[in-house]
Design a protein around this motif. Structure first.
Motif, PDB file in Angstrom:
ATOM      1  N   GLN A  40      33.089 -32.269  12.287  1.00 56.66           N
ATOM      2  CA  GLN A  40      33.380 -30.842  12.346  1.00 56.66           C
ATOM      3  C   GLN A  40      32.091 -30.021  12.434  1.00 56.66           C
ATOM      4  O   GLN A  40      32.007 -29.055  13.193  1.00 56.66           O
ATOM      5  CB  GLN A  40      34.232 -30.401  11.156  1.00 56.66           C
ATOM      6  CG  GLN A  40      35.675 -30.852  11.259  1.00 56.66           C
ATOM      7  CD  GLN A  40      36.594 -30.124  10.289  1.00 56.66           C
ATOM      8  OE1 GLN A  40      36.324 -29.003   9.852  1.00 56.66           O
ATOM      9  NE2 GLN A  40      37.712 -30.759   9.962  1.00 56.66           N
ATOM     10  N   THR A  41      31.076 -30.422  11.691  1.00 55.70           N
ATOM     11  CA  THR A  41      29.800 -29.703  11.752  1.00 55.70           C
ATOM     12  C   THR A  41      29.196 -29.792  13.145  1.00 55.70           C
ATOM     13  O   THR A  41      28.700 -28.794  13.682  1.00 55.70           O
ATOM     14  CB  THR A  41      28.817 -30.240  10.698  1.00 55.70           C
ATOM     15  OG1 THR A  41      29.405 -30.099   9.394  1.00 55.70           O
ATOM     16  CG2 THR A  41      27.489 -29.493  10.737  1.00 55.70           C
ATOM     17  N   GLN A  42      29.254 -30.959  13.760  1.00 54.95           N
ATOM     18  CA  GLN A  42      28.742 -31.126  15.126  1.00 54.95           C
ATOM     19  C   GLN A  42      29.487 -30.209  16.091  1.00 54.95           C
ATOM     20  O   GLN A  42      28.875 -29.565  16.953  1.00 54.95           O
ATOM     21  CB  GLN A  42      28.859 -32.578  15.573  1.00 54.95           C
ATOM     22  CG  GLN A  42      27.908 -33.500  14.849  1.00 54.95           C
ATOM     23  CD  GLN A  42      28.205 -34.977  15.063  1.00 54.95           C
ATOM     24  OE1 GLN A  42      29.345 -35.370  15.335  1.00 54.95           O
ATOM     25  NE2 GLN A  42      27.180 -35.798  14.911  1.00 54.95           N
ATOM     26  N   ALA A  77      25.885 -34.349   3.836  1.00 53.02           N
ATOM     27  CA  ALA A  77      26.356 -34.748   5.167  1.00 53.02           C
ATOM     28  C   ALA A  77      26.164 -33.601   6.159  1.00 53.02           C
ATOM     29  O   ALA A  77      25.702 -33.807   7.284  1.00 53.02           O
ATOM     30  CB  ALA A  77      27.824 -35.170   5.111  1.00 53.02           C
ATOM     31  N   LEU A  78      26.511 -32.398   5.760  1.00 57.07           N
ATOM     32  CA  LEU A  78      26.295 -31.224   6.600  1.00 57.07           C
ATOM     33  C   LEU A  78      24.809 -31.068   6.907  1.00 57.07           C
ATOM     34  O   LEU A  78      24.421 -30.870   8.064  1.00 57.07           O
ATOM     35  CB  LEU A  78      26.809 -29.961   5.912  1.00 57.07           C
ATOM     36  CG  LEU A  78      26.374 -28.659   6.586  1.00 57.07           C
ATOM     37  CD1 LEU A  78      27.562 -27.890   7.092  1.00 57.07           C
ATOM     38  CD2 LEU A  78      25.505 -27.837   5.691  1.00 57.07           C
ATOM     39  N   ASN A  79      23.962 -31.158   5.899  1.00 61.35           N
ATOM     40  CA  ASN A  79      22.525 -30.977   6.100  1.00 61.35           C
ATOM     41  C   ASN A  79      21.944 -32.020   7.040  1.00 61.35           C
ATOM     42  O   ASN A  79      20.994 -31.726   7.776  1.00 61.35           O
ATOM     43  CB  ASN A  79      21.781 -30.994   4.764  1.00 61.35           C
ATOM     44  CG  ASN A  79      21.926 -29.684   4.014  1.00 61.35           C
ATOM     45  OD1 ASN A  79      22.213 -28.646   4.599  1.00 61.35           O
ATOM     46  ND2 ASN A  79      21.732 -29.734   2.710  1.00 61.35           N
ATOM     47  N   GLY A  80      22.488 -33.223   7.047  1.00 59.17           N
ATOM     48  CA  GLY A  80      22.023 -34.247   7.976  1.00 59.17           C
ATOM     49  C   GLY A  80      22.205 -33.822   9.421  1.00 59.17           C
ATOM     50  O   GLY A  80      21.326 -34.039  10.269  1.00 59.17           O
ATOM     51  N   LEU A 107      36.876 -28.128   7.156  1.00 55.66           N
ATOM     52  CA  LEU A 107      35.940 -28.639   6.160  1.00 55.66           C
ATOM     53  C   LEU A 107      34.643 -27.844   6.115  1.00 55.66           C
ATOM     54  O   LEU A 107      33.922 -27.898   5.122  1.00 55.66           O
ATOM     55  CB  LEU A 107      35.639 -30.117   6.450  1.00 55.66           C
ATOM     56  CG  LEU A 107      36.854 -31.033   6.523  1.00 55.66           C
ATOM     57  CD1 LEU A 107      36.433 -32.459   6.857  1.00 55.66           C
ATOM     58  CD2 LEU A 107      37.664 -30.982   5.236  1.00 55.66           C
ATOM     59  N   VAL A 108      34.348 -27.114   7.193  1.00 55.59           N
ATOM     60  CA  VAL A 108      33.107 -26.333   7.266  1.00 55.59           C
ATOM     61  C   VAL A 108      33.332 -25.119   8.178  1.00 55.59           C
ATOM     62  O   VAL A 108      34.086 -25.189   9.148  1.00 55.59           O
ATOM     63  CB  VAL A 108      31.929 -27.197   7.796  1.00 55.59           C
ATOM     64  CG1 VAL A 108      32.198 -27.743   9.168  1.00 55.59           C
ATOM     65  CG2 VAL A 108      30.616 -26.436   7.753  1.00 55.59           C
ATOM     66  N   GLU A 109      32.692 -24.025   7.811  1.00 52.95           N
ATOM     67  CA  GLU A 109      32.666 -22.817   8.643  1.00 52.95           C
ATOM     68  C   GLU A 109      31.253 -22.266   8.566  1.00 52.95           C
ATOM     69  O   GLU A 109      30.659 -22.234   7.473  1.00 52.95           O
ATOM     70  CB  GLU A 109      33.664 -21.776   8.136  1.00 52.95           C
ATOM     71  CG  GLU A 109      33.718 -20.528   8.961  1.00 52.95           C
ATOM     72  CD  GLU A 109      34.848 -19.585   8.571  1.00 52.95           C
ATOM     73  OE1 GLU A 109      34.849 -18.438   9.074  1.00 52.95           O
ATOM     74  OE2 GLU A 109      35.728 -19.971   7.783  1.00 52.95           O
TER      75      GLU A 109
END
Length: 116
Positions: A40-42, A77-80, A107-109
């Motif tokens: 999701q972050t990608q 995981a997001l920071n990676g 899961l992320v915004e």
């Protein structure tokens, strides 16, 4: 007086606002909600790249980011993904907090401000 330009506006929000050389994006979420936080972050960062380009700027011009995670334990995981995406030496000011999401599958915004 400088002109404020609002893009993709609805009764609740604008997806982007341009003012005096600044570009403010609304919170961006993933399309594929079956993906984990990395996926999701990608997706979110790819969409931010696209939106910034559409408004005449890019991630090298980021000033600020606000990140909301459904579970703050996903921060590493997001920071990676985040650190690989950012240009070297180009980290904006940033906040990262845990939040209840409007749709629990998100899961992320991420919301950013950039300049031209």
């Amino acid at each position: 007086m400088s002109k404020i330009t609002r893009h993709e506006t609805n009764p609740v929000l604008s997806n982007a606002v341009e003012y005096h050389g600044f570009v403010f994006l609304a919170g961006v979420t993933a399309q594929d909600l079956s993906a984990d936080v990395v996926g999701q972050t990608q997706q979110v960062l790819a969409k931010i790249d696209e939106l910034l380009e559409n408004h005449g700027t890019d991630k090298t011009r980021l000033l600020q980011a606000q990140v909301w995670l459904k579970d703050i334990r996903d921060r590493d995981a997001l920071n990676g993904v985040w650190t690989k995406w950012l240009p070297e030496g180009g980290a904006p000011v940033r906040a990262c907090v845990e939040a209840n999401m409007a749709d629990p599958r998100h899961l992320v915004e991420i919301m950013v401000t950039a300049c031209r």
